[in-house]
Design a protein around this motif. Structure first.
Motif, PDB file in Angstrom:
ATOM      1  N   TYR A  68       0.873  -1.177   0.000  1.00 23.83           N
ATOM      2  CA  TYR A  68       0.000   0.000   0.000  1.00 23.83           C
ATOM      3  C   TYR A  68       0.904   1.219   0.000  1.00 23.83           C
ATOM      4  O   TYR A  68       1.331   1.695   1.052  1.00 23.83           O
ATOM      5  N   ILE A  69       1.222   1.710  -1.191  1.00 24.73           N
ATOM      6  CA  ILE A  69       2.282   2.698  -1.347  1.00 24.73           C
ATOM      7  C   ILE A  69       1.763   3.976  -1.983  1.00 24.73           C
ATOM      8  O   ILE A  69       0.991   3.943  -2.945  1.00 24.73           O
ATOM      9  N   TYR A  70       2.218   5.092  -1.465  1.00 25.44           N
ATOM     10  CA  TYR A  70       1.959   6.402  -2.046  1.00 25.44           C
ATOM     11  C   TYR A  70       2.819   6.514  -3.297  1.00 25.44           C
ATOM     12  O   TYR A  70       4.037   6.517  -3.218  1.00 25.44           O
ATOM     13  N   GLN A  71       2.205   6.573  -4.493  1.00 25.53           N
ATOM     14  CA  GLN A  71       2.947   6.453  -5.745  1.00 25.53           C
ATOM     15  C   GLN A  71       3.298   7.784  -6.416  1.00 25.53           C
ATOM     16  O   GLN A  71       4.005   7.787  -7.395  1.00 25.53           O
ATOM     17  N   GLN A  72       2.801   8.877  -5.919  1.00 24.14           N
ATOM     18  CA  GLN A  72       3.097  10.147  -6.581  1.00 24.14           C
ATOM     19  C   GLN A  72       4.432  10.685  -6.101  1.00 24.14           C
ATOM     20  O   GLN A  72       4.764  10.592  -4.930  1.00 24.14           O
ATOM     21  N   ALA A  73       5.197  11.293  -7.019  1.00 20.33           N
ATOM     22  CA  ALA A  73       6.523  11.824  -6.672  1.00 20.33           C
ATOM     23  C   ALA A  73       6.403  12.895  -5.597  1.00 20.33           C
ATOM     24  O   ALA A  73       5.466  13.666  -5.573  1.00 20.33           O
ATOM     25  N   ASN A  74       7.366  12.912  -4.711  1.00 14.18           N
ATOM     26  CA  ASN A  74       7.424  13.912  -3.656  1.00 14.18           C
ATOM     27  C   ASN A  74       8.849  14.449  -3.638  1.00 14.18           C
ATOM     28  O   ASN A  74       9.692  13.973  -2.895  1.00 14.18           O
ATOM     29  N   ALA A  75       9.118  15.401  -4.517  1.00 11.35           N
ATOM     30  CA  ALA A  75      10.479  15.910  -4.696  1.00 11.35           C
ATOM     31  C   ALA A  75      11.037  16.508  -3.409  1.00 11.35           C
ATOM     32  O   ALA A  75      12.230  16.401  -3.134  1.00 11.35           O
ATOM     33  N   TYR A  76      10.197  17.108  -2.606  1.00 12.66           N
ATOM     34  CA  TYR A  76      10.677  17.736  -1.371  1.00 12.66           C
ATOM     35  C   TYR A  76      11.315  16.709  -0.441  1.00 12.66           C
ATOM     36  O   TYR A  76      12.345  16.952   0.169  1.00 12.66           O
ATOM     37  N   ALA A  77      10.709  15.519  -0.344  1.00  9.18           N
ATOM     38  CA  ALA A  77      11.224  14.473   0.556  1.00  9.18           C
ATOM     39  C   ALA A  77      12.234  13.573  -0.142  1.00  9.18           C
ATOM     40  O   ALA A  77      12.783  12.680   0.474  1.00  9.18           O
ATOM     41  N   GLY A  78      12.459  13.773  -1.437  1.00  6.87           N
ATOM     42  CA  GLY A  78      13.412  12.945  -2.163  1.00  6.87           C
ATOM     43  C   GLY A  78      12.890  11.563  -2.478  1.00  6.87           C
ATOM     44  O   GLY A  78      13.640  10.641  -2.736  1.00  6.87           O
ATOM     45  N   VAL A  79      11.560  11.405  -2.483  1.00 10.68           N
ATOM     46  CA  VAL A  79      10.951  10.108  -2.765  1.00 10.68           C
ATOM     47  C   VAL A  79      10.697  10.019  -4.264  1.00 10.68           C
ATOM     48  O   VAL A  79      10.027  10.854  -4.835  1.00 10.68           O
ATOM     49  N   PRO A  80      11.226   9.000  -4.940  1.00  9.27           N
ATOM     50  CA  PRO A  80      11.049   8.876  -6.394  1.00  9.27           C
ATOM     51  C   PRO A  80       9.657   8.376  -6.775  1.00  9.27           C
ATOM     52  O   PRO A  80       8.904   7.889  -5.944  1.00  9.27           O
ATOM     53  N   ASP A  81       9.330   8.519  -8.083  1.00  7.58           N
ATOM     54  CA  ASP A  81       8.099   7.925  -8.616  1.00  7.58           C
ATOM     55  C   ASP A  81       8.192   6.408  -8.501  1.00  7.58           C
ATOM     56  O   ASP A  81       9.269   5.838  -8.495  1.00  7.58           O
ATOM     57  N   ASN A  82       7.039   5.766  -8.461  1.00  8.40           N
ATOM     58  CA  ASN A  82       6.955   4.308  -8.475  1.00  8.40           C
ATOM     59  C   ASN A  82       7.831   3.652  -7.406  1.00  8.40           C
ATOM     60  O   ASN A  82       8.713   2.865  -7.697  1.00  8.40           O
ATOM     61  N   VAL A  83       7.588   4.004  -6.181  1.00  7.17           N
ATOM     62  CA  VAL A  83       8.300   3.407  -5.050  1.00  7.17           C
ATOM     63  C   VAL A  83       8.032   1.905  -5.058  1.00  7.17           C
ATOM     64  O   VAL A  83       6.888   1.476  -5.198  1.00  7.17           O
ATOM     65  N   PRO A  84       9.074   1.069  -4.953  1.00 11.62           N
ATOM     66  CA  PRO A  84       8.854  -0.377  -5.034  1.00 11.62           C
ATOM     67  C   PRO A  84       8.167  -0.930  -3.788  1.00 11.62           C
ATOM     68  O   PRO A  84       8.236  -0.354  -2.705  1.00 11.62           O
ATOM     69  N   VAL A  85       7.523  -2.072  -3.961  1.00 15.00           N
ATOM     70  CA  VAL A  85       6.917  -2.800  -2.851  1.00 15.00           C
ATOM     71  C   VAL A  85       8.036  -3.250  -1.927  1.00 15.00           C
ATOM     72  O   VAL A  85       9.101  -3.674  -2.377  1.00 15.00           O
ATOM     73  N   THR A  86       7.819  -3.123  -0.632  1.00 13.08           N
ATOM     74  CA  THR A  86       8.820  -3.578   0.341  1.00 13.08           C
ATOM     75  C   THR A  86       8.506  -5.021   0.720  1.00 13.08           C
ATOM     76  O   THR A  86       7.430  -5.302   1.234  1.00 13.08           O
ATOM     77  N   PRO A  87       9.424  -5.956   0.436  1.00  6.36           N
ATOM     78  CA  PRO A  87       9.133  -7.373   0.712  1.00  6.36           C
ATOM     79  C   PRO A  87       9.079  -7.688   2.208  1.00  6.36           C
ATOM     80  O   PRO A  87       9.636  -6.970   3.038  1.00  6.36           O
ATOM     81  N   ALA A  88       8.416  -8.790   2.522  1.00  7.19           N
ATOM     82  CA  ALA A  88       8.314  -9.267   3.904  1.00  7.19           C
ATOM     83  C   ALA A  88       9.670  -9.781   4.376  1.00  7.19           C
ATOM     84  O   ALA A  88      10.523 -10.145   3.572  1.00  7.19           O
ATOM     85  N   TYR A  89       9.858  -9.793   5.685  1.00  8.60           N
ATOM     86  CA  TYR A  89      11.079 -10.361   6.266  1.00  8.60           C
ATOM     87  C   TYR A  89      10.783 -10.859   7.672  1.00  8.60           C
ATOM     88  O   TYR A  89       9.813 -10.445   8.305  1.00  8.60           O
ATOM     89  N   THR A  90      11.628 -11.783   8.128  1.00  6.03           N
ATOM     90  CA  THR A  90      11.488 -12.361   9.464  1.00  6.03           C
ATOM     91  C   THR A  90      12.841 -12.305  10.168  1.00  6.03           C
ATOM     92  O   THR A  90      13.860 -12.653   9.582  1.00  6.03           O
ATOM     93  N   LEU A  91      12.836 -11.844  11.410  1.00  9.11           N
ATOM     94  CA  LEU A  91      14.053 -11.741  12.216  1.00  9.11           C
ATOM     95  C   LEU A  91      13.929 -12.650  13.434  1.00  9.11           C
ATOM     96  O   LEU A  91      12.866 -12.741  14.037  1.00  9.11           O
ATOM     97  N   ILE A  92      15.034 -13.297  13.804  1.00 13.03           N
ATOM     98  CA  ILE A  92      15.066 -14.157  14.988  1.00 13.03           C
ATOM     99  C   ILE A  92      16.014 -13.529  16.007  1.00 13.03           C
ATOM    100  O   ILE A  92      17.140 -13.164  15.668  1.00 13.03           O
ATOM    101  N   ASN A  93      15.544 -13.394  17.237  1.00  9.70           N
ATOM    102  CA  ASN A  93      16.329 -12.782  18.308  1.00  9.70           C
ATOM    103  C   ASN A  93      16.459 -13.755  19.477  1.00  9.70           C
ATOM    104  O   ASN A  93      15.537 -14.515  19.767  1.00  9.70           O
ATOM    105  N   LEU A  94      17.614 -13.723  20.141  1.00  9.10           N
ATOM    106  CA  LEU A  94      17.863 -14.572  21.314  1.00  9.10           C
ATOM    107  C   LEU A  94      18.431 -13.723  22.439  1.00  9.10           C
ATOM    108  O   LEU A  94      19.097 -12.719  22.190  1.00  9.10           O
TER     109      LEU A  94
END
Length: 170
Positions: free
Chosen positions: A75-101
């Motif tokens: 669920y990504i905001y796709q419009q360019a935001n030059a002020y924040a340095g966010v490019p057009d077509n921001v890619p989907v961020t993949p899932a990840y799993t971390l294990i802590n001990l």
């Protein structure tokens, strides 16, 4: 959130939680309907075993294992935001799993607490991931001579904490 402490197993604790923020604007084009930097859904679960006295020299000992899973954020905001340095077509961020001990204990010598020692390990599997909330995900990162998008978050991290009480008498 669910936190279980069985009365018959006072040494056992299971904590788990799920978080989700579904935020979007109504009556706007699809490219801007999702609010920027809304965190993805995530789940955290950990089991802690605590022992008051293991033997004559280990008191208040614990062992903890935990898992953090962040789901894919598409669920990504796709419009360019030059002020924040966010490019057009921001890619989907993949899932990840971390294990802590983690483990730790008070060390007892001559029937008195001499010191406490704790060892914590985060991201034990050394998972390479880029958190959706990271401001560095838009910058290039060179891995084995190849430029890849985004700067990965911290890999395996192991910490040692030693607490030595100072009994200063005036």
């Amino acid at each position: 959130m669910l936190d279980i402490h069985p009365s018959g197993l006072k040494w056992f604790d299971w904590y788990t939680c799920y978080s989700y923020a579904g935020v979007q604007l109504n009556n706007v084009p699809d490219s801007i309907k999702y609010i920027p930097f809304t965190p993805p859904a995530s789940m955290r679960s950990e089991i802690t075993l605590t022992f008051r006295k293991l033997n004559n020299w280990l008191d208040n000992s614990y062992f903890r294992i935990g898992v953090i899973h962040c789901f894919e954020q598409d669920y990504i905001y796709q419009q360019a935001n030059a002020y924040a340095g966010v490019p057009d077509n921001v890619p989907v961020t993949p899932a990840y799993t971390l294990i802590n001990l983690g483990l730790g204990s008070d060390i007892v010598l001559h029937k008195k607490k001499a010191f406490s020692v704790y060892i914590i390990g985060n991201n034990i599997a050394n998972t390479s991931y880029i958190d959706y909330m990271s401001r560095f995900k838009y910058y290039g990162n060179v891995v084995n001579g190849v430029t890849q998008p985004g700067v990965s978050n911290m890999g395996r991290n192991i910490c040692l904490k030693l607490i030595i009480p100072l009994n200063i008498k005036g």
